[in-house]
Scaffold this active site. Structure first.
Site, PDB file in Angstrom:
ATOM      1  N   ARG A  88       1.070  -0.713  -0.065  1.00  0.00           N
ATOM      2  CA  ARG A  88      -0.226   0.175   0.050  1.00  0.00           C
ATOM      3  C   ARG A  88       0.956   1.386  -0.296  1.00  0.00           C
ATOM      4  O   ARG A  88       0.228   2.264  -0.762  1.00  0.00           O
ATOM      5  CB  ARG A  88      -0.846  -0.306   1.343  1.00  0.00           C
ATOM      6  CG  ARG A  88      -2.179  -0.893   0.935  1.00  0.00           C
ATOM      7  CD  ARG A  88      -2.955  -0.676   2.204  1.00  0.00           C
ATOM      8  NE  ARG A  88      -3.993  -1.535   1.859  1.00  0.00           N
ATOM      9  CZ  ARG A  88      -5.417  -1.265   2.588  1.00  0.00           C
ATOM     10  NH1 ARG A  88      -5.413  -0.872   4.118  1.00  0.00           N
ATOM     11  NH2 ARG A  88      -6.340  -1.867   2.394  1.00  0.00           N
ATOM     12  N   LYS A 118     -18.198 -16.956   4.236  1.00  0.00           N
ATOM     13  CA  LYS A 118     -19.607 -15.612   3.999  1.00  0.00           C
ATOM     14  C   LYS A 118     -19.727 -15.895   3.079  1.00  0.00           C
ATOM     15  O   LYS A 118     -19.508 -14.460   2.383  1.00  0.00           O
ATOM     16  CB  LYS A 118     -19.188 -15.328   5.066  1.00  0.00           C
ATOM     17  CG  LYS A 118     -19.352 -15.689   6.893  1.00  0.00           C
ATOM     18  CD  LYS A 118     -19.418 -14.425   7.906  1.00  0.00           C
ATOM     19  CE  LYS A 118     -18.902 -14.571   9.154  1.00  0.00           C
ATOM     20  NZ  LYS A 118     -18.871 -13.600   9.978  1.00  0.00           N
ATOM     21  N   GLY A 146      -7.273  -7.925   0.442  1.00  0.00           N
ATOM     22  CA  GLY A 146      -7.611  -8.899   1.339  1.00  0.00           C
ATOM     23  C   GLY A 146      -6.835 -10.108   1.110  1.00  0.00           C
ATOM     24  O   GLY A 146      -5.692  -9.989   0.143  1.00  0.00           O
ATOM     25  N   GLY A 157     -12.573  -4.011   1.636  1.00  0.00           N
ATOM     26  CA  GLY A 157     -13.660  -3.291   1.606  1.00  0.00           C
ATOM     27  C   GLY A 157     -14.185  -2.392   0.632  1.00  0.00           C
ATOM     28  O   GLY A 157     -14.908  -2.489   0.064  1.00  0.00           O
TER      29      GLY A 157
HETATM   30  C1  3PG Z   1      -8.723  -1.376   4.719  1.00  0.00           C
HETATM   31  O1  3PG Z   1      -7.328  -2.191   5.113  1.00  0.00           O
HETATM   32  O2  3PG Z   1      -9.448  -1.673   3.944  1.00  0.00           O
HETATM   33  C2  3PG Z   1      -8.703   0.027   4.974  1.00  0.00           C
HETATM   34  O3  3PG Z   1      -7.854   0.563   5.203  1.00  0.00           O
HETATM   35  C3  3PG Z   1     -10.202   0.259   5.526  1.00  0.00           C
HETATM   36  O4  3PG Z   1      -9.652  -0.346   7.483  1.00  0.00           O
HETATM   37  P1  3PG Z   1     -11.045   0.250   8.175  1.00  0.00           P
HETATM   38  O5  3PG Z   1     -11.851  -0.968   7.620  1.00  0.00           O
HETATM   39  O6  3PG Z   1     -10.628   0.102   9.397  1.00  0.00           O
HETATM   40  O7  3PG Z   1     -11.873   1.142   7.682  1.00  0.00           O
END
Ligand code: 3PG
Ligand code: MG
Length: 380
Positions: free
Chosen positions: A35, A188, A339, A362
């Protein structure tokens, strides 16, 4: 969405850049700096245009004020190495900003008001610079003071990473090379139902893997044994099965089983998907992985989110590895959501062989689901 071109001449200006430096840490050691590296093109372009930078980021989810465990100090050091110029950590908003070309404010989540998008806090951030650039795609689904409210305080634009993420991810939905193949895995169904719905109306083939198979199998009347099977996922899985056209949705036809979730557990292959009591499905089987790989090889566009099994345990990594290798070798355009699937690619050394690995977990899912991202909306 406004981009850097829309900011005009920024020479000599202070540019506030929201980045997503929420990197995995082992103590104070950064275990994956992807990142940070992903933000470099924007930071280098701005520096090259003569701007001085004030960087804002969160790290983790600290509760109730400053906590050294969530300090951005290790990030400041890594960024300094990568940029090749000094990066000064600004420990608090109460002190004068340091007189340096690149300043990184300490973790914005140490500040009250950040996560509830407080306008007063946004004005305090805005006082640190002349213009605002958001390059934190991974945080674009959050309406926080440093991602949303601040954009209303200053001339603002998207950075290069945010721009590329949004263009790539919306591009595969709006105008994909066909066939469009979506590989959706993970634990899930309920985490991925929005993505499944988006692909039901767009993808030619959806390949399902990971423990989220079991609610599908249960809905079909199979035995799942001791497998992880999300109860709340069964009804959504049933609906997805009903809505899928013909051969559009594919489930594994064989599994790799273990006695328990452990690397040293007893294992066996199951030709079929009815799992006996005392066993759990922890990976897709060899035949399923091979047939998924063939579908991927014939795709014009591939989107992959979620592992095929418990790839962190070596006996159950093969399904995810086969799919990752197929994605790496695919002649089509390949896009991987952030992720766990990005972590799997990194583990297998395949990150550089994919066209686009999203820095958002997300955020990339919400974009695919068609939800407006507050951090992006605020820039238009
Ligand atoms: C992540 O890693 O999904 C983003 O940096 C957002 O982090 P957060 O889910 O704690 O808002
Ligand atoms: Mg390719």
């Amino acid at each position: 969405m406004r981009t850097l071109e829309d900011l005009g001449d920024i020479s000599g200006k202070r540019v506030i850049v929201r980045v997503d430096f929420n990197v995995p840490l082992d103590g104070a050691t950064i275990t994956d700096d992807a990142r940070i590296r992903a933000a470099l093109p924007t930071l280098q372009e701005l520096r090259g245009a003569g701007a001085r930078l004030v960087l804002l980021s969160h790290l983790g989810r600290p509760k109730g004020g400053p906590d050294p465990k969530f300090s951005l100090r290790p990030v400041a050091e890594r960024l300094q190495d990568l940029l090749g110029e000094p990066v000064v950590l600004m420990e608090s908003l109460d002190s004068e900003p340091p007189d340096a070309d690149v300043v990184l404010l300490e973790n914005v989540r140490f500040l009250e008001g950040e996560t509830n998008n407080d306008a007063e806090l946004a004005r305090r951030y805005a006082a640190l610079g002349d213009v605002y650039v958001n390059d934190a795609f991974g945080s674009a689904h959050r309406a926080h003071a440093s991602t949303e409210a601040i954009a209303h305080e200053l001339p603002s634009a998207a950075g290069r990473l945010l721009e590329r993420e949004v263009r790539t991810l919306t591009g595969i939905l709006e105008d994909p090379q066909r066939p469009l193949v979506a590989i959706v895995g993970g634990a899930k169904v309920t985490d991925k139902i929005g993505v499944l719905d988006a692909f039901l109306s767009r993808a030619d083939t959806i390949l399902i893997g990971g423990a989220m198979c079991f609610p599908f199998f249960k809905a079909q009347g199979h035995e799942v044994g001791a497998s992880l099977c999300e109860q709340e996922g069964i009804e959504p899985a049933r609906r997805v099965l009903e809505q899928a056209d013909g051969n559009q949705l594919r489930l594994p036809t064989d599994l790799r089983l273990g006695r328990e979730f452990a690397a040293d557990t007893e294992t066996k292959e199951l030709h079929g998907v009815d799992v006996d009591d005392g066993w759990m499905g922890l990976d897709v089987g060899v035949a399923s992985a091979r047939s998924y790989a063939e579908v991927v090889a014939g795709a014009g566009t591939v989107f992959w989110n979620g592992p095929m099994g418990a790839f962190e345990l070596e006996p159950f990594a093969a399904g995810t590895r086969t799919v990752a290798e197929a994605v790496a070798e695919a002649p089509g355009t390949t896009v991987v959501g952030g992720g766990d699937s990005a972590a799997a690619l990194a583990k297998f050394g395949l990150v550089d062989r994919v066209d686009h690995v999203s820095t958002g977990g997300g955020a990339s899912l919400e974009l695919i689901e068609g939800k407006p991202l507050p951090g992006v909306e605020a820039l238009s």
